[in-house]
Design a protein around this motif. Sequence first.
Motif, short mmCIF file in Angstrom:
data_model
loop_
_atom_site.label_atom_id
_atom_site.label_comp_id
_atom_site.label_asym_id
_atom_site.label_seq_id
_atom_site.Cartn_x
_atom_site.Cartn_y
_atom_site.Cartn_z
N HIS A 225 0.85 -1.18 0.00
CA HIS A 225 0.00 0.00 0.00
C HIS A 225 0.89 1.24 0.00
O HIS A 225 1.91 1.28 0.70
CB HIS A 225 -0.90 0.02 1.23
N GLY A 226 0.52 2.25 -0.77
CA GLY A 226 1.30 3.49 -0.79
C GLY A 226 1.25 4.17 -2.13
O GLY A 226 0.24 4.15 -2.83
N LYS B 130 -2.20 -3.32 -3.46
CA LYS B 130 -2.04 -4.65 -4.04
C LYS B 130 -2.10 -5.73 -2.96
O LYS B 130 -1.39 -5.66 -1.96
CB LYS B 130 -0.70 -4.76 -4.76
N SER B 131 -2.92 -6.75 -3.19
CA SER B 131 -2.93 -7.92 -2.32
C SER B 131 -1.78 -8.84 -2.72
O SER B 131 -1.22 -8.73 -3.82
CB SER B 131 -4.26 -8.67 -2.44
N PHE C 275 1.78 -12.22 -6.54
CA PHE C 275 2.30 -13.54 -6.88
C PHE C 275 2.03 -13.94 -8.32
O PHE C 275 2.81 -14.70 -8.93
CB PHE C 275 1.70 -14.58 -5.93
N ASP C 276 0.94 -13.45 -8.90
CA ASP C 276 0.55 -13.84 -10.25
C ASP C 276 1.63 -13.52 -11.29
O ASP C 276 1.75 -14.22 -12.30
CB ASP C 276 -0.75 -13.14 -10.66
N ASP C 277 2.39 -12.46 -11.08
CA ASP C 277 3.36 -12.01 -12.08
C ASP C 277 4.79 -12.47 -11.82
O ASP C 277 5.70 -12.08 -12.53
CB ASP C 277 3.34 -10.48 -12.16
N LEU C 278 5.00 -13.29 -10.81
CA LEU C 278 6.35 -13.71 -10.45
C LEU C 278 6.92 -14.68 -11.48
O LEU C 278 6.31 -15.69 -11.83
CB LEU C 278 6.33 -14.38 -9.08
N ARG C 279 8.15 -14.39 -11.98
CA ARG C 279 8.89 -15.31 -12.84
C ARG C 279 9.95 -16.06 -12.03
O ARG C 279 10.12 -17.26 -12.18
CB ARG C 279 9.57 -14.55 -13.98
N THR D 234 5.90 3.55 0.59
CA THR D 234 4.97 2.44 0.75
C THR D 234 5.09 1.77 2.11
O THR D 234 6.06 1.97 2.84
CB THR D 234 5.23 1.36 -0.32
N GLN D 235 4.11 0.97 2.39
CA GLN D 235 4.17 0.05 3.53
C GLN D 235 3.84 -1.34 3.03
O GLN D 235 2.84 -1.57 2.36
CB GLN D 235 3.20 0.45 4.64
N LEU D 236 4.71 -2.30 3.40
CA LEU D 236 4.48 -3.71 3.10
C LEU D 236 4.23 -4.44 4.40
O LEU D 236 4.94 -4.21 5.38
CB LEU D 236 5.69 -4.31 2.38
N ARG D 237 3.25 -5.32 4.41
CA ARG D 237 2.94 -6.06 5.63
C ARG D 237 2.32 -7.41 5.26
O ARG D 237 1.59 -7.53 4.27
CB ARG D 237 2.00 -5.27 6.52
#
Length: 289
Positions: free
Chosen positions: A73-74, A89-90, A95-99, A276-279
């Motif tokens: 979020h941010g 973003k959840s 995860f959907d776009d991870l290579r 941003t903040q990631l949690r």
Amino acid sequence: MHLSAPFTIEVVLNRFVPALAIALAPWCALPAHAAEPLSTETAGDPALETPGLIRNADGALQITPYLWAAELHGRISPFRRGPTIGVDKSFSKVFDDLRLGGFIDVWGRSGRYVLSADLAYVDTREIRGSGPLPGIGPVPPGTKLEGQVDSKLFMATLLGGYRVVDTPELTLDALAGMRIWHVSNKLKVSALGRSRSYRESFGWAEPVIGARVFTNVTDKLSVQGLASIGGFGAGSRFAWSAQATLNYAFSDHLSVSAGYKVLDVDYDRNGHVYDTQLRGPVLGLTYRF
């Protein structure tokens, strides 16, 4: 070929944000660690040794591959000439776009001195289509536009410290060091058999200070807490992180850790914004030598 700004911005954000959301796992002082060796003051006393933990008075070394299911979020601006836009973003969208992704932490101790290296690498790709488009100049009606964004992120956190409290019930480490970031982005847009590409990268290094506390709950269970602050205008404006994990030791050499982690960073320099903040929950598997 003329590209609309809304399309370009949408493709960039939906590609760049997942890269940072997954890989910024490091962005904190350290990921989840498993059980620590016993205090140097008690390791030689059989009555105080805890089953499942390493009994080494001189030092220890442990390696922890880990996952961080972070939501983001941010606001960000991945390209210097791009606008700053809010993101939400959840983890499932990330995860959907991870290579390709890899996260590992190495923790070592010699006597009361401790050393940590935390490394993270994430490579993501997103392909988006738009159309049919209305006729615009030389672009005929019905044209379909395709955009592809590749993002790569590398981060390294290097910390050293000293064990200021070392008892059978509790250990406390004071930490200081540096965190290094490097982000690379490529945007490719194709239509009518033609394509245009644009690359850009940026990075920064910043000081970090923090503390790590560890306590045994039972013979097999332990609790650990981590906290750090950094940036101070010498990289990001300011950054802070906090993490708590519950650890279970299967044996002297293998443990699992689960908990929760928050990382908040405010970077705004040279036209690039990452505020941003990631949690989210963390899960780590530790092997101790």
